[in-house]
Design an enzyme around this catalytic site. Structure first.
Site, PDB file in Angstrom:
ATOM      1  N   ALA A  65      24.567 -22.416  62.748  1.00 23.52           N
ATOM      2  CA  ALA A  65      25.324 -23.663  62.717  1.00 23.52           C
ATOM      3  C   ALA A  65      24.328 -24.793  62.964  1.00 23.52           C
ATOM      4  O   ALA A  65      23.244 -24.576  63.519  1.00 23.52           O
ATOM      5  CB  ALA A  65      26.391 -23.643  63.796  1.00 23.52           C
ATOM      6  N   GLY A 110      25.268 -18.551  63.287  1.00 24.26           N
ATOM      7  CA  GLY A 110      26.356 -18.651  62.302  1.00 24.26           C
ATOM      8  C   GLY A 110      25.998 -18.016  60.961  1.00 24.26           C
ATOM      9  O   GLY A 110      26.886 -17.630  60.201  1.00 24.26           O
ATOM     10  N   GLU A 113      26.706 -14.435  61.399  1.00 27.99           N
ATOM     11  CA  GLU A 113      28.179 -14.334  61.427  1.00 27.99           C
ATOM     12  C   GLU A 113      28.778 -14.483  60.022  1.00 27.99           C
ATOM     13  O   GLU A 113      29.746 -13.817  59.677  1.00 27.99           O
ATOM     14  CB  GLU A 113      28.740 -15.393  62.391  1.00 27.99           C
ATOM     15  CG  GLU A 113      28.397 -15.076  63.836  1.00 27.99           C
ATOM     16  CD  GLU A 113      28.655 -16.231  64.793  1.00 27.99           C
ATOM     17  OE1 GLU A 113      28.189 -17.360  64.524  1.00 27.99           O
ATOM     18  OE2 GLU A 113      29.338 -16.014  65.814  1.00 27.99           O
ATOM     19  N   GLU A 133      22.109 -17.681  70.120  1.00 30.58           N
ATOM     20  CA  GLU A 133      22.844 -18.793  70.747  1.00 30.58           C
ATOM     21  C   GLU A 133      22.517 -18.996  72.218  1.00 30.58           C
ATOM     22  O   GLU A 133      22.491 -20.128  72.705  1.00 30.58           O
ATOM     23  CB  GLU A 133      24.364 -18.570  70.600  1.00 30.58           C
ATOM     24  CG  GLU A 133      24.916 -18.824  69.211  1.00 30.58           C
ATOM     25  CD  GLU A 133      24.856 -17.611  68.290  1.00 30.58           C
ATOM     26  OE1 GLU A 133      24.166 -16.633  68.630  1.00 30.58           O
ATOM     27  OE2 GLU A 133      25.500 -17.651  67.229  1.00 30.58           O
TER      28      GLU A 133
HETATM   29  N1  CO8 Z   1      20.438 -26.412  62.813  1.00 28.52           N
HETATM   30  C1  CO8 Z   1      19.853 -27.580  62.428  1.00 28.52           C
HETATM   31  N2  CO8 Z   1      18.622 -27.644  61.889  1.00 28.52           N
HETATM   32  C2  CO8 Z   1      17.948 -26.494  61.718  1.00 28.52           C
HETATM   33  C3  CO8 Z   1      18.479 -25.258  62.090  1.00 28.52           C
HETATM   34  C4  CO8 Z   1      19.781 -25.238  62.649  1.00 28.52           C
HETATM   35  N3  CO8 Z   1      20.420 -24.085  63.012  1.00 28.52           N
HETATM   36  N4  CO8 Z   1      17.572 -24.282  61.823  1.00 28.52           N
HETATM   37  C5  CO8 Z   1      16.514 -24.922  61.291  1.00 28.52           C
HETATM   38  N5  CO8 Z   1      16.713 -26.242  61.229  1.00 28.52           N
HETATM   39  C6  CO8 Z   1      15.809 -27.287  60.706  1.00 28.52           C
HETATM   40  C7  CO8 Z   1      14.628 -27.516  61.643  1.00 28.52           C
HETATM   41  O1  CO8 Z   1      14.996 -28.390  62.700  1.00 28.52           O
HETATM   42  C8  CO8 Z   1      13.606 -28.106  60.703  1.00 28.52           C
HETATM   43  O2  CO8 Z   1      13.922 -29.452  60.488  1.00 28.52           O
HETATM   44  P1  CO8 Z   1      12.695 -30.555  60.424  1.00 28.52           P
HETATM   45  O3  CO8 Z   1      11.886 -30.136  59.226  1.00 28.52           O
HETATM   46  O4  CO8 Z   1      13.411 -31.854  60.254  1.00 28.52           O
HETATM   47  O5  CO8 Z   1      11.936 -30.412  61.683  1.00 28.52           O
HETATM   48  C9  CO8 Z   1      13.873 -27.374  59.397  1.00 28.52           C
HETATM   49  O6  CO8 Z   1      15.195 -26.814  59.532  1.00 28.52           O
HETATM   50  C10 CO8 Z   1      12.902 -26.243  59.156  1.00 28.52           C
HETATM   51  O7  CO8 Z   1      12.913 -25.406  60.291  1.00 28.52           O
HETATM   52  P2  CO8 Z   1      11.571 -24.963  61.063  1.00 28.52           P
HETATM   53  O8  CO8 Z   1      10.498 -25.962  60.857  1.00 28.52           O
HETATM   54  O9  CO8 Z   1      11.949 -24.639  62.475  1.00 28.52           O
HETATM   55  O10 CO8 Z   1      11.201 -23.644  60.247  1.00 28.52           O
HETATM   56  P3  CO8 Z   1      10.408 -22.380  60.796  1.00 28.52           P
HETATM   57  O11 CO8 Z   1      10.150 -21.516  59.604  1.00 28.52           O
HETATM   58  O12 CO8 Z   1       9.250 -22.782  61.630  1.00 28.52           O
HETATM   59  O13 CO8 Z   1      11.438 -21.620  61.782  1.00 28.52           O
HETATM   60  C11 CO8 Z   1      13.584 -20.708  62.365  1.00 28.52           C
HETATM   61  C12 CO8 Z   1      12.601 -21.059  61.237  1.00 28.52           C
HETATM   62  C13 CO8 Z   1      12.992 -19.592  63.223  1.00 28.52           C
HETATM   63  C14 CO8 Z   1      14.865 -20.216  61.696  1.00 28.52           C
HETATM   64  C15 CO8 Z   1      13.840 -21.937  63.253  1.00 28.52           C
HETATM   65  O14 CO8 Z   1      14.160 -23.041  62.423  1.00 28.52           O
HETATM   66  C16 CO8 Z   1      14.968 -21.764  64.220  1.00 28.52           C
HETATM   67  O15 CO8 Z   1      14.805 -21.120  65.246  1.00 28.52           O
HETATM   68  N6  CO8 Z   1      16.169 -22.325  63.886  1.00 28.52           N
HETATM   69  C17 CO8 Z   1      17.306 -22.281  64.741  1.00 28.52           C
HETATM   70  C18 CO8 Z   1      17.965 -20.924  64.660  1.00 28.52           C
HETATM   71  C19 CO8 Z   1      19.148 -20.848  65.589  1.00 28.52           C
HETATM   72  O16 CO8 Z   1      19.036 -20.994  66.781  1.00 28.52           O
HETATM   73  N7  CO8 Z   1      20.324 -20.597  65.031  1.00 28.52           N
HETATM   74  C20 CO8 Z   1      21.550 -20.478  65.773  1.00 28.52           C
HETATM   75  C21 CO8 Z   1      22.216 -21.792  65.902  1.00 28.52           C
HETATM   76  S1  CO8 Z   1      23.628 -21.681  66.982  1.00 28.52           S
HETATM   77  C22 CO8 Z   1      24.861 -21.043  66.007  1.00 28.52           C
HETATM   78  O17 CO8 Z   1      24.658 -20.729  64.863  1.00 28.52           O
HETATM   79  C23 CO8 Z   1      26.167 -20.890  66.656  1.00 28.52           C
HETATM   80  C24 CO8 Z   1      27.283 -20.512  65.664  1.00 28.52           C
HETATM   81  C25 CO8 Z   1      28.623 -20.702  66.288  1.00 28.52           C
HETATM   82  C26 CO8 Z   1      28.901 -22.137  66.568  1.00 28.52           C
HETATM   83  C27 CO8 Z   1      30.176 -22.358  67.285  1.00 28.52           C
HETATM   84  C28 CO8 Z   1      30.199 -23.774  67.824  1.00 28.52           C
HETATM   85  C29 CO8 Z   1      31.208 -24.030  68.816  1.00 28.52           C
END
Ligand code: CO8
Length: 259
Positions: A65, A110, A113, A133
């Site tokens: 998400a 997400g 999921e 998460e």
């Molecule tokens: N949300 C928003 N932006 C994201 C997300 C995300 N989940 N994942 C990546 N991005 C963005 C980064 O911020 C980055 O943006 P920018 O270029 O502006 O800095 C761009 O995507 C590229 O990402 P990275 O530079 O980080 O790319 P890498 O290859 O270095 O890393 C990863 C890839 C490992 C996937 C890393 O981006 C990461 O850890 N992302 C987050 C993953 C995460 O934690 N996902 C879970 C989110 S929580 C969730 O999904 C909960 C679901 C249920 C919600 C219910 C709500 C009530």
């Protein structure tokens, strides 16, 4: 309808492909994408599609998400956002037709999921999965605690969710989270070969089998056996059962009419 974040491809023979496309944020799901997804899933219900394949653009399937949207939410907002995603994913799970997740890259939070709401999951060897998460101070909110426990067992789900650990495609295969791992370039071809095989089956039988499998997921053995009896019997009220069995006895290919 034209979508900003979804690409839809129809092969004209019943196979739809949906590509989540917001590569700048690794296809992270914000409210707008979830709304587009819901609209698309509703349109699939009303269409004559036979199989849906879901994948992601670029190096991610869906990286979760959208954290920048969630960062500003309070408890009420969290509830609304969680319910929105859970509703859309449940609609995917309840579609009459099989849904194949072709997981091309990161399937985190997400994204994992979303994949788990699909019927069949296959992964590129480059894919990775996880429910990270807890690293953000939250828990899975789009039904991941429920579905991961069902798919991989509660002990494994607890380990993955409590640690937030990311796993590779091979481990996802070992725990039954995906049914195949392919070379990255063979992912879509593999998804389509599964879809093609499904196209040769009787459409109503596939849809009854899906309903039966979905409904017996939460039942005890007596209930599940009775439920299967019900769906099995319903097949005998279809023309496709008559056609399938006649074709076998006549030694010819069946011509199913989806009725
Ligand atoms: N949300 C928003 N932006 C994201 C997300 C995300 N989940 N994942 C990546 N991005 C963005 C980064 O911020 C980055 O943006 P920018 O270029 O502006 O800095 C761009 O995507 C590229 O990402 P990275 O530079 O980080 O790319 P890498 O290859 O270095 O890393 C990863 C890839 C490992 C996937 C890393 O981006 C990461 O850890 N992302 C987050 C993953 C995460 O934690 N996902 C879970 C989110 S929580 C969730 O999904 C909960 C679901 C249920 C919600 C219910 C709500 C009530």
């Amino acid at each position: 309808m034209e979508y900003r974040f979804l690409k839809v491809q129809n092969d004209g023979r019943g196979i739809l492909t949906l590509t989540v496309s917001s590569p700048a944020t690794l296809n992270a799901l914000n409210s707008e994408i979830l709304s587009e997804l819901e609209d698309f899933v509703d349109s699939v219900s009303a269409s004559s599609a036979r199989v849906l394949v879901i994948t992601g653009e670029g190096k991610a399937f869906v990286a979760g998400a959208d954290i920048s949207e969630m960062a500003g939410l309070d408890e009420k907002g969290g509830l609304a956002f969680g319910k929105h995603g859970a509703r859309v994913f449940r609609k995917i799970e309840l579609l009459d037709i099989p849904v194949i997740a072709a997981v091309n890259g990161f399937a985190l939070g997400g994204g994992c999921e979303l994949a788990m709401s699909c019927d069949i999951r296959i992964a590129s060897a480059k894919a990775s999965f996880g429910q990270p998460e807890v690293n953000l101070g939250i828990i899975p909110g789009f039904s991941g605690t429920y579905r991961l426990s069902k798919i991989a067992g509660q002990a494994y789900a607890k380990e993955l969710i409590f640690t937030g650990r990311r796993i590779k495609a091979e481990e996802a295969f070992r725990i039954g989270l995906v049914s195949r791992v392919t070379e990255p370039e063979a992912l879509m071809e593999t998804a389509y070969s599964i879809a093609e095989e499904i196209l040769t089956s009787a459409p109503l039988a596939v849809s009854y089998a899906k309903k039966c499998l979905n409904e017996n997921y939460d039942l005890d053995s007596e209930g599940a056996i009775e439920l299967e009896n019900k769906w099995f019997a319903k097949c005998f009220a279809t023309g496709d059962q008559k056609e399938g069995m006649s074709a076998f006895l006549d030694k010819r290919a069946p011509e199913f009419k989806n009725r």
